[in-house]
Enzyme design. Structure first.
Site: not given
Length: 449
Positions: A142, A164, A431
Site C-alpha cells: 500500500k 478508508e 502483498s
C-alpha cells in the site's frame, strides 16, 4: 451510497484498445447511480461518448465497458483537478525523481524475489518464487500508492487527507505518509474491521491519524468507503481522498494501478535474472485489486504468462458467505465505478464475508473485470480454511508469515504446483505480512503446545 443493477443501454464509450462483448456500460446521465439517480458523466477531459450502435469511442477511464466516473456533481471539480495534476506529474521529471527516491529510501524498494525452496520441495512441482511486498515499510504494498498520492496532494496545495481501510494496511500507509508530509489525516474503518485489526488501529493513532469507526451496514470496507466519500463531499475544497485500491471513479483505477506497476517491473527483471525466462504463472490475491494489477500489468502483453487472481471464497458459496465477485457478481455501479458487484435480485449490495478484512468487499476494480471478460486473467477463489492452512504452511516451511489476504494466493499455489511440471515457474505476490492477523490466526488455528 447504495447501488442497483444498471440496465444495459446503447451509446457507451469503449476504448478501442479494450473492446468487450460481454457487457455494456450504463449510459451517462446527470446524477450518480450511487446517489439514487442515473450515472454522472466522466470528467471534462474525457471524450464525449456518442450515441451509436457500432462506433467504438476511446475514453480514458474505461476498460472495455468497465470503469467510468459515477459521482455527485460536488466531486467533479476535485476529480478533474486530480486528473489534471496527475497527468502533469507523469510528465514531470522532478515528480518521478522524488517518488523514486522515496520508494527507495523510505519505503525500501526494490523488494526481493525469494525462491521458496522448501515449499517447492514439499509440493514437488513447479518452482515457487515469492515477491516480498511484505518487506516494505508499513508491511504491505500500500505504501507505493500512498507515497505517489501524497506527492500529488502537495502539488495541489491541500493539507487534509481522508482515507478508508479494511485490513488496516492502507490506513497505516496513509497515516505514515501524512506524518511524513505534515498533513492532517482521518481514516474511516468499519467497527468489525477495527475489532479484527486492533494492532493497526493503534498504529494509525500512534502515527497521528484520527481513526473514525463506522458502525453502519456490514461495518467493513464498503461502509468505510461510504463514510470517507461523505467526508470528501463535505470538505472537498480542502481535502484529498487517498483511495487505497484500483476502485472508485476515474482517475483512481488508472492512477492507483500506475503507482503499483513498480511491483511487476521489478518482478519481471528479477525472474529473468533468476531463471532466464518469464514465469509460467503469476498469482495474487484480489480484493479491490491493487496488488494484483500492480504485478499483472507488466505481463499483460506476454500471452504465455498465466495471470491468476484469487478472491475470497469465505465460508461457502451462498451470497453473503464469500467475497468472490466472479462467482455470482453482476454488472453494477458501486462507489463511483462500473464493475462486477455482489448484489441481490433487487439490486441491493450483498453482505460479504472473508477471514481477511482486506478482501471483504462486494466489488472489484474495473480493469480486473476487463481482464476476466477478455480471458487474459483467470479468477478463482480460496476459502477461509484454505487461506488459514496456507498461512500456516508457508510459516512452517519458509519462516514467512503472510497476511491472510496474501495467504489466499498461497493457497491457490498449493493447489496448482503439484500438477505442474518441475520446469514451470510460479511467482506469488506476498502483498503484506501477517503480524496484523496474529489474533485471527490464534482464534482459528489449533497449534501444538
Amino acid at each position: 451510497m447504495a447501488t442497483a443493477s444498471i440496465t444495459k443501454k446503447r451509446g457507451t464509450g469503449i476504448p478501442a484498445a479494450h473492446p468487450s462483448k460481454t457487457a455494456k456500460a450504463p449510459s451517462l446521465g446527470k446524477r450518480s447511480a450511487s446517489q439514487g439517480g442515473a450515472p454522472r458523466a466522466t470528467p471534462a477531459s474525457l471524450k464525449k461518448a456518442k450515441s451509436t450502435h457500432t462506433k467504438v469511442v476511446s475514453m480514458p477511464g474505461r476498460f472495455g465497458p468497465w470503469g467510468g466516473c459515477y459521482v455527485p456533481e460536488t466531486l467533479m471539480a476535485a476529480l478533474e483537478e486530480l486528473e489534471r495534476e496527475y497527468e502533469k506529474a507523469k510528465r514531470d521529471p522532478s515528480f518521478k525523481a522524488r517518488l523514486n527516491e522515496l520508494l527507495k529510501s523510505f519505503a525500501g524498494r526494490p523488494t526481493p524475489l525469494f525462491f521458496a525452496r522448501r515449499l517447492t520441495e514439499k509440493l514437488a512441482g513447479a518452482k515457487i518464487y515469492l515477491k516480498r511486498e511484505d518487506l516494505l515499510h508499513t508491511g504491505a504494498h500500500k505504501i507505493n500508492n500512498c507515497l505517489g498520492q501524497a506527492l500529488l496532494v502537495k502539488r495541489m496545495g491541500k493539507r487534509r487527507v481522508v482515507a478508508e481501510t479494511g485490513a488496516g494496511q492502507h490506513g497505516v500507509a496513509t497515516a505514515t505518509v501524512c506524518a511524513l508530509m505534515g498533513f492532517d489525516c482521518v481514516v474511516y474503518m468499519g467497527t468489525e474491521d477495527m475489532r479484527r485489526q486492533e494492532l493497526n488501529v493503534f498504529r494509525m493513532r500512534l502515527l497521528g491519524a484520527e481513526v473514525c469507526g463506522v458502525d453502519s451496514g456490514s461495518r467493513t470496507l464498503k461502509d468505510a468507503i461510504n463514510e470517507a466519500m461523505r467526508d470528501w463531499v463535505t470538505n472537498v475544497r480542502t481535502t484529498h481522498y487517498l483511495l487505497g485500491s484500483v476502485l472508485g471513479a476515474h482517475p483512481y483505477p488508472t492512477m492507483v494501478r500506475d503507482f503499483h506497476t513498480v511491483i511487476g517491473r521489478e518482478a519481471r527483471a528479477q525472474i529473468l535474472k533468476a531463471e532466464g525466462k518469464l514465469p509460467t504463472a503469476i498469482l495474487a490475491c484480489v480484493g479491490g485489486g491493487s496488488n494484483s494489477i500492480g504485478i499483472f500489468h507488466e505481463f499483460i502483453p506476454d500471452k504465455k504468462v498465466q495471470l491468476i487472481g484469487v478472491e475470497a471464497g469465505g465460508r461457502g458459496q451462498s451470497l453473503g458467505d464469500h467475497a468472490a465477485r466472479f462467482q455470482g457478481g453482476k454488472p453494477g455501479v458501486l462507489q463511483g465505478t462500473y464493475s462486477y458487484v455482489l448484489q441481490d435480485e433487487a439490486g441491493q449490495i450483498a453482505r460479504t464475508h472473508s477471514v481477511s478484512a482486506g478482501l471483504d468487499y462486494p466489488s472489484i476494480g474495473p480493469e480486473h473485470a476487463w481482464l476476466a471478460d477478455t480471458k487474459r486473467a483467470e479468477y478463482v477463489a480460496a476459502s477461509d480454511r484454505e487461506a488459514l492452512e496456507a498461512c500456516k504452511l508457508l510459516a512452517e516451511t519458509e519462516g514467512i508469515i503472510p497476511a491472510l489476504e496474501s495467504s489466499h494466493a498461497v493457497a491457490e499455489a498449493i493447489k496448482r504446483v503439484p500438477r505442474m511440471k518441475k520446469s514451470d515457474v510460479l511467482v506469488v505476490n506476498i502483498s503484506g505480512r501477517g503480524d496484523k492477523d496474529i489474533g485471527i490466526l490464534r482464534e482459528n488455528l489449533q497449534l501444538g503446545s
